[in-house]
Motif scaffolding. Structure first.
Motif, PDB file in Angstrom:
ATOM      1  N   LYS A  41       0.770  -1.317  -0.309  1.00  0.00           N
ATOM      2  CA  LYS A  41       0.166   0.078  -0.013  1.00  0.00           C
ATOM      3  C   LYS A  41       0.482   1.562   0.129  1.00  0.00           C
ATOM      4  CE  LYS A  41      -3.430   1.251   3.454  1.00  0.00           C
ATOM      5  NZ  LYS A  41      -4.611   1.154   4.466  1.00  0.00           N
ATOM      6  N   PRO A  42       2.222   1.623   1.426  1.00  0.00           N
ATOM      7  CA  PRO A  42       2.714   3.057   0.538  1.00  0.00           C
ATOM      8  C   PRO A  42       3.634   3.044  -1.062  1.00  0.00           C
ATOM      9  CG  PRO A  42       2.767   1.057   2.475  1.00  0.00           C
ATOM     10  CD  PRO A  42       1.934   0.328   1.734  1.00  0.00           C
ATOM     11  N   ASN A  43       3.761   2.076  -0.647  1.00  0.00           N
ATOM     12  CA  ASN A  43       4.581   1.793  -2.624  1.00  0.00           C
ATOM     13  C   ASN A  43       3.135   2.516  -3.344  1.00  0.00           C
ATOM     14  OD1 ASN A  43       6.615   1.622  -3.102  1.00  0.00           O
ATOM     15  ND2 ASN A  43       6.727   0.350  -4.657  1.00  0.00           N
ATOM     16  N   ALA A  44       1.984   1.812  -3.452  1.00  0.00           N
ATOM     17  CA  ALA A  44       0.887   2.395  -4.496  1.00  0.00           C
ATOM     18  C   ALA A  44       0.587   3.350  -3.928  1.00  0.00           C
ATOM     19  CB  ALA A  44      -0.532   1.148  -4.110  1.00  0.00           C
ATOM     20  N   ILE A  45       0.402   4.023  -3.423  1.00  0.00           N
ATOM     21  CA  ILE A  45       0.160   5.158  -2.575  1.00  0.00           C
ATOM     22  C   ILE A  45       1.618   6.625  -3.295  1.00  0.00           C
ATOM     23  CG2 ILE A  45      -0.080   6.994  -0.793  1.00  0.00           C
ATOM     24  CD1 ILE A  45      -1.188   4.591   0.712  1.00  0.00           C
ATOM     25  N   LYS A  46       2.027   5.585  -3.073  1.00  0.00           N
ATOM     26  CA  LYS A  46       3.195   6.568  -4.244  1.00  0.00           C
ATOM     27  C   LYS A  46       2.892   6.661  -5.783  1.00  0.00           C
ATOM     28  CE  LYS A  46       8.772   6.326  -4.308  1.00  0.00           C
ATOM     29  NZ  LYS A  46       9.100   5.417  -6.078  1.00  0.00           N
ATOM     30  N   ALA A  47       2.895   5.518  -6.393  1.00  0.00           N
ATOM     31  CA  ALA A  47       2.895   5.450  -7.408  1.00  0.00           C
ATOM     32  C   ALA A  47       1.214   6.619  -7.733  1.00  0.00           C
ATOM     33  CB  ALA A  47       2.210   4.093  -7.872  1.00  0.00           C
ATOM     34  N   LEU A  48       0.569   6.580  -7.606  1.00  0.00           N
ATOM     35  CA  LEU A  48      -0.408   7.512  -7.689  1.00  0.00           C
ATOM     36  C   LEU A  48      -0.221   8.642  -7.714  1.00  0.00           C
ATOM     37  CD1 LEU A  48      -3.740   5.401  -6.494  1.00  0.00           C
ATOM     38  CD2 LEU A  48      -3.186   5.714  -8.809  1.00  0.00           C
ATOM     39  N   TYR A  49       0.639   9.101  -5.871  1.00  0.00           N
ATOM     40  CA  TYR A  49       0.908   9.886  -6.872  1.00  0.00           C
ATOM     41  C   TYR A  49       2.424  11.302  -7.699  1.00  0.00           C
ATOM     42  CZ  TYR A  49       4.032  14.226  -4.287  1.00  0.00           C
ATOM     43  OH  TYR A  49       4.629  15.256  -4.484  1.00  0.00           O
ATOM     44  N   GLU A  50       2.318  10.184  -7.877  1.00  0.00           N
ATOM     45  CA  GLU A  50       3.563  10.175  -8.763  1.00  0.00           C
ATOM     46  C   GLU A  50       2.962  10.442 -10.407  1.00  0.00           C
ATOM     47  OE1 GLU A  50       8.142   9.134  -6.824  1.00  0.00           O
ATOM     48  OE2 GLU A  50       7.103   8.147  -8.379  1.00  0.00           O
ATOM     49  N   ILE A  51       1.849   9.910 -10.537  1.00  0.00           N
ATOM     50  CA  ILE A  51       0.926   9.173 -11.371  1.00  0.00           C
ATOM     51  C   ILE A  51       0.536  10.852 -11.476  1.00  0.00           C
ATOM     52  CG2 ILE A  51      -0.866   9.067 -12.686  1.00  0.00           C
ATOM     53  CD1 ILE A  51       0.487   5.805 -11.732  1.00  0.00           C
TER      54      ILE A  51
END
Length: 255
Positions: A41-51
């Motif tokens: 989940k932390p990496n998923a949040i990071k990915a959507l932040y960057e998108i």
């Protein structure tokens, strides 16, 4: 990282000269879990932040269900259920607000464990198209890209692709719903679906096995991808483009 409340992630917050501009898209990402917690989940949040940053979108991450009101939801183009799990994430009033939002023209994207969410809510079952039943451990398998022209599948660039993930099985086949468009399925012969370590009382063999699908609901759109279990996937360029295309499609902003 488990409690993330109202984190506004936008390129407009990063660059003051752009702060007065209206973002092309406003996305609400709901990350609440009361069941299994995904370590990704932390990496998923990071990915959507960057998108969001790359596309000049404003993204709000939250576990606060009180944002699910008519007034608040009207601010967003798309609502994402990102790795959510468990029942009663929303109150009855909040559930009605989400239903009105989608049926009135809003977009919805469910990512991976969104199908492991709200088993007792009939409308949500309609929204996501199926509920989680079980899975073997993470395997490499062969994805069948059934529609290469959809904004969320153009990134795969082939009719089939090798993919390593946790492949969910479901309590029904979404393809049997005439309103549903299956975009990606998996060849069950390409991985060991019989390695059923945790759901021994459940038959997880589906035969025809969709993993990604979309539909219109009222005036709105719903997109479900069962991909996205491992943290590494959220750094994968193809998977990020898959999520980006899903968000654009759900918002009705696909080219």
């Amino acid at each position: 990282m488990k409690k993330i409340l109202l984190i506004l992630c936008s390129v407009f917050l990063s660059f003051g000269t752009l702060s007065a501009q209206k973002p092309e898209m406003n996305v609400l990402v709901f990350t609440k879990t009361v069941g299994f917690y995904h370590a990704s989940k932390p990496n998923a949040i990071k990915a959507l932040y960057e998108i969001g940053h790359d596309h000049k979108w404003q993204i709000t991450f939250t576990e606060d269900s009180t944002l699910f009101s008519d007034k608040e939801l009207s601010k967003y183009n798309v609502v994402v259920f990102l790795l959510t799990t468990g029942n009663n994430l929303l109150s009855d009033t909040e559930k009605l607000a989400l239903q009105k939002y989608v049926e009135g023209g809003g977009g919805f994207v469910g990512a991976h464990a969104a199908t492991d969410t709200e088993y007792k809510w009939p409308w949500y079952e309609k929204l996501v198209g199926a509920h989680f039943l079980g899975h073997p451990p993470v395997h490499e398998g062969t994805l069948i890209i059934e529609d290469r022209n959809h904004p969320a599948t153009e990134c795969f660039g082939a009719d089939t692709i090798k993919w390593t993930d946790e492949f969910y099985s479901f309590d029904r086949n979404p393809r049997k719903n005439s309103n549903m468009k299956v975009l990606v399925s998996i060849d069950e012969k390409s991985y060991n679906i019989d390695e059923n370590l945790w759901f021994k009382a459940v038959n997880i063999v589906m035969g025809d096995h969709p993993l990604v699908w979309c539909q219109n609901i009222g005036c709105g759109r719903s997109f479900l991808t069962a991909l996205g279990h491992t943290a590494e996937l959220y750094d994968n360029e193809k998977f990020r483009k898959h999520l980006t295309g899903a968000l654009l499609w759900a918002a009705g902003k696909e080219k």
